[in-house]
Design an enzyme around this catalytic site. Structure first.
Site, PDB file in Angstrom:
ATOM      1  N   SER A   1      52.937  28.986  10.056  1.00  0.00           N
ATOM      2  CA  SER A   1      52.395  30.083  10.292  1.00  0.00           C
ATOM      3  C   SER A   1      50.941  29.877  11.097  1.00  0.00           C
ATOM      4  O   SER A   1      50.575  31.158  11.640  1.00  0.00           O
ATOM      5  CB  SER A   1      52.342  30.820   9.230  1.00  0.00           C
TER       6      SER A   1
ATOM      7  N   HIS B   1      60.496  25.444   6.695  1.00  0.00           N
ATOM      8  CA  HIS B   1      60.677  26.542   7.826  1.00  0.00           C
ATOM      9  C   HIS B   1      62.112  25.925   8.438  1.00  0.00           C
ATOM     10  O   HIS B   1      62.221  24.748   8.372  1.00  0.00           O
ATOM     11  CB  HIS B   1      59.684  26.663   8.421  1.00  0.00           C
TER      12      HIS B   1
ATOM     13  N   ASP C   1      57.398  34.164  13.505  1.00  0.00           N
ATOM     14  CA  ASP C   1      56.633  32.890  14.122  1.00  0.00           C
ATOM     15  C   ASP C   1      57.455  31.799  13.680  1.00  0.00           C
ATOM     16  O   ASP C   1      57.118  30.741  14.662  1.00  0.00           O
ATOM     17  CB  ASP C   1      55.410  32.929  12.977  1.00  0.00           C
TER      18      ASP C   1
END
Length: 497
Positions: free
Chosen positions: A111, A452, A377
């Protein structure tokens, strides 16, 4: 009781009761008419080349494409429909593109580097915020070199006398909102304690909270709403909820913020009722509604913490008082937090809350002079598996595998949801309570926190110059589109064009 009702509605949709909702889809006429209606709408579309007086950038942290699909389906099923046909508010925007989210040094973004890209227009290294890739993680000297600083769209908006603000469900000093105002070589340096524990000097490596209160961009923010009181308060000093602060320097940065705003109309608030009652003419507002991140919506005490929608509405009301327009950054930050824990039910609900905030913003603004962008993001590793029928609970079981054990419709690549079995067989998910908010959906690889995902994420656009958001683009283009459309920044703008 509310959760039980929602679960009952979803249960109905797994039965024949939901079939009647889409029997009309069995004819070719339905699909042809639907497509023709959309085609005519597309043909009537005209590009808006006016100046964006206002800009709102909505950021769904970790809001991958599968998250959107699952969230819209879950929303529809909550409302007693099959679910798959449902549209989230921003999915109705006229222009859509895809964003490539990698960092300069990493294949899959975090992020921090991504915030520097979509807010500053420059790609950076993982875990760094508001600086170029010349700054390596933890390099304090390079971070203090102003030639390495990346200025955000909020900074350039302030130079044009626009009002600016941030709204988030995370700490206001967390990586995404920090991209609005901070320049740091380490996203985790949110207080002087964090800097000290990293072996650095907090007097030279300024933490993000100090930069928010005293920094060139941070101190000019008109609206700051979110969580994170502990980063503002001294250790052993308690906040409104009786929780301890985190700072070693004995500074109370909430009080320092108040002192800096002494000659202005300003308000510090710490609960929902106080937020809703901030006077309309207030120039500067600081709202901190939790010691850390704010609570998930499904666990939120609505008497104490406002919703993301309520914070967004209040922010727009306050920022709209500026004559030159405004820039607002709104983050649905807990989507990511839930995904890290493989808690898909919470992640989908946070996405629906995000959708509500955008819906409210659309109603409060005019697309002729307000550019609204919605993006993420980075992605997450959650995926949707087959092969259940239309209308089947997206949070439920997905079917039977060749090992004669059930699998869930949603699952993750990595994370704490991994459940080993002593006999070497796969865990039997049919014995789990999938209705629990805290249920961790199955993963392939066990990790304390899910990674992620590296897949592209969506960009949805409405308003002046929104037609520039098309195709597959580098993530840093987003900031350049904002600056161009709002006639800010240091490069070519719509006004010059």
């Amino acid at each position: 009781m509310k959760n039980l009702l929602l679960q009952f509605v979803v249960l109905l949709c797994t039965t024949a009761l939901c079939v009647a909702n889409y029997e009309h889809e069995h004819t070719a006429t339905y699909w042809n008419d639907q497509a023709q209606a959309r085609l005519q709408k597309q043909l009537l579309r005209r590009t808006n080349t006016g100046v964006a007086k206002n800009v709102i950038l909505f950021l769904g942290d970790g809001m991958s494409i599968p998250t959107l699909t699952a969230a819209r389906t879950h929303l529809g099923q909550r409302n007693g429909n099959a679910g798959e046909e449902t549209e989230l508010s921003f999915e109705k925007f006229p222009y859509v593109g895809l964003s490539k989210t990698y960092c300069v040094d990493k294949q899959v973004a975090d992020s921090a580097c991504s915030a520097t890209a979509y807010l500053g227009g420059v790609k950076a290294n993982k875990d760094t915020v508001g600086v170029t890739a010349a700054v390596k993680r933890g390099d304090c000297d390079a971070m203090n070199d102003v030639s390495n600083h990346v200025q955000s769209v909020a900074h350039y908006s302030q130079l044009k006398n626009k009002r600016t603000g941030i709204v988030t469900t995370t700490r206001v000093t967390h990586a995404s909102p920090a991209g609005v105002y901070a320049h740091t070589a380490e996203r985790d340096w949110e207080s002087d304690t964090d800097v000290t524990l990293a072996g650095k000097n907090p007097k030279t490596c300024l933490d993000s909270t100090v930069q928010l209160v005293h920094g060139e961009t941070g101190k000019k923010l008109n609206v700051i709403f979110g969580g994170g009181r502990r980063k503002f308060l001294p250790m052993f000093e308690t906040d409104e909820d009786g929780k301890m602060g985190n700072r070693l320097d004995n500074r109370n940065l909430i009080n320092e913020w108040k002192q800096l705003k002494a000659n202005t109309t300003h308000a510090y608030v710490s609960d929902r009722n106080s937020l809703l009652n901030i006077a309309d003419g207030t120039e500067y507002s600081l709202g901190l509604f939790d010691n850390g991140h704010m609570s998930y919506n499904l666990e939120r005490d609505s008497n104490k913490q406002p919703s993301l929608e309520e914070m967004t509405i209040k922010a727009i009301e306050l920022l709209s008082n500026g004559k030159e327009g405004f820039f607002l950054f709104v983050e649905g930050g807990l989507i990511d937090k839930a995904h890290h824990d493989n808690k898909a039910r919470l992640a989908l609900d946070e996405t629906i809350e995000f959708h509500k905030a955008i819906e409210a913003a659309v109603k409060m603004t005019n697309e002729t002079d307000t550019l609204i962008l919605v993006t993420a993001d980075h992605a997450h590793t959650m995926t949707l598996n087959g092969n259940e029928n239309r209308g089947h609970d997206v949070l439920g079981l997905g079917g039977l595998a060749v090992d004669l054990l059930q699998y869930t419709t949603l699952s993750y690549g990595t994370g704490p949801g991994y459940k080993p079995n002593k006999d070497g067989r796969r865990h039997d998910v049919s014995k789990d309570d999938l209705t629990s908010n805290d249920y961790g959906y199955p993963t392939i690889a066990p990790l304390l926190s899910a990674t992620h995902g590296g897949d592209d994420v969506g960009i949805f656009a409405s308003g002046p110059w929104s037609h520039l958001i098309t195709s597959v683009v580098e993530q840093n283009l987003i900031a350049h589109v904002i600056n161009f459309a709002s006639c800010t920044g240091e490069r070519t703008t719509a006004c010059e064009n």
